[in-house]
Design a protein around this motif. Structure first.
Motif, PDB file in Angstrom:
ATOM      1  N   ARG A   1      26.775  37.805  33.957  1.00  0.00           N
ATOM      2  CA  ARG A   1      26.380  36.397  33.853  1.00  0.00           C
ATOM      3  C   ARG A   1      25.084  36.366  33.050  1.00  0.00           C
TER       4      ARG A   1
ATOM      5  N   LYS B   1      34.948  48.768  36.836  1.00  0.00           N
ATOM      6  CA  LYS B   1      34.121  47.793  37.551  1.00  0.00           C
ATOM      7  C   LYS B   1      34.184  48.020  39.051  1.00  0.00           C
TER       8      LYS B   1
ATOM      9  N   VAL C   1      28.307  44.464  36.619  1.00  0.00           N
ATOM     10  CA  VAL C   1      29.695  44.493  37.063  1.00  0.00           C
ATOM     11  C   VAL C   1      30.443  43.228  36.646  1.00  0.00           C
ATOM     12  N   GLU C   2      29.860  42.084  36.900  1.00  0.00           N
ATOM     13  CA  GLU C   2      30.480  40.804  36.526  1.00  0.00           C
ATOM     14  C   GLU C   2      29.423  39.994  35.766  1.00  0.00           C
TER      15      GLU C   2
ATOM     16  N   ARG D   1      41.713  40.844  34.658  1.00  0.00           N
ATOM     17  CA  ARG D   1      41.722  41.429  35.998  1.00  0.00           C
ATOM     18  C   ARG D   1      40.612  42.464  36.118  1.00  0.00           C
ATOM     19  N   LEU D   2      40.284  42.787  37.356  1.00  0.00           N
ATOM     20  CA  LEU D   2      39.243  43.771  37.625  1.00  0.00           C
ATOM     21  C   LEU D   2      39.677  45.133  37.100  1.00  0.00           C
TER      22      LEU D   2
ATOM     23  N   LEU E   1      25.653  41.073  39.264  1.00  0.00           N
ATOM     24  CA  LEU E   1      25.777  39.879  38.420  1.00  0.00           C
ATOM     25  C   LEU E   1      25.397  40.105  36.956  1.00  0.00           C
TER      26      LEU E   1
END
Length: 162
Positions: free
Chosen positions: A127, A89, A124-125, A84-85, A121
């Motif tokens: 990739r 974040k 925070v999340e 979960r966030l 990208l």
């Protein structure tokens, strides 16, 4: 014990889904009411309430479909609590959005949007860097084409003129 825990989690997800669907339905109905007070027009000559009315109606229909969906068809949770966030974040995303808003005028829409998305990208999340750069460039370019070139919306140009 584990089966009961999973069933409880599933029931919690179903309850949350239904609560969210009810909230969306209320927003949709409120939006429909507010938009109906504006001039609607027709598809050839839409008034200021045309798109808000249809969007609010669509939101209401989707929310109603979610509410009426049988409980057995509810999806199982995909991610556990660890995925979960995290609050950190969320704080980073909010701060990045504030910096984005402040940087729009001096840097321009395209560059600011590109940098904002790269940050989201990669930090925070996360990739892969190449995917983050490609997604960010494509999104910033597509938004510029849609809003500036096609819809002729005034966007902050920045020092480079774009």
């Amino acid at each position: 014990e584990e089966g009961r825990h999973q069933a409880g989690d599933r029931q919690e997800v179903i309850t949350r889904d239904r609560a969210a669907a009810l909230a969306l339905l209320l927003f949709g109905l409120g939006g429909t009411f507010a938009a109906s007070r504006l001039t609607i027009g027709d598809p050839g000559h839409p008034g200021p309430g045309f798109f808000p009315l249809w969007l609010a109606l669509a939101l209401s229909v989707v929310a109603l479909a979610l509410l009426l969906r049988p409980a057995a068809a509810a999806p199982r949770p995909v991610a556990g609590p660890a995925a979960r966030l995290r609050p950190g974040k969320a704080v980073l995303a909010v701060l990045a959005t504030a910096v984005y808003a402040a940087a729009l005028e001096p840097l321009g829409f395209v560059l600011t949007t590109f940098l904002f998305l790269v940050f989201l990208l990669t930090v925070v999340e996360p990739r892969r860097r190449t995917a983050a750069l490609a997604i960010s460039a494509a999104t910033a370019g597509a938004c510029h084409l849609v809003f500036k070139a096609w819809l002729d919306v005034q966007l902050p140009a920045g020092p480079w003129g774009f």
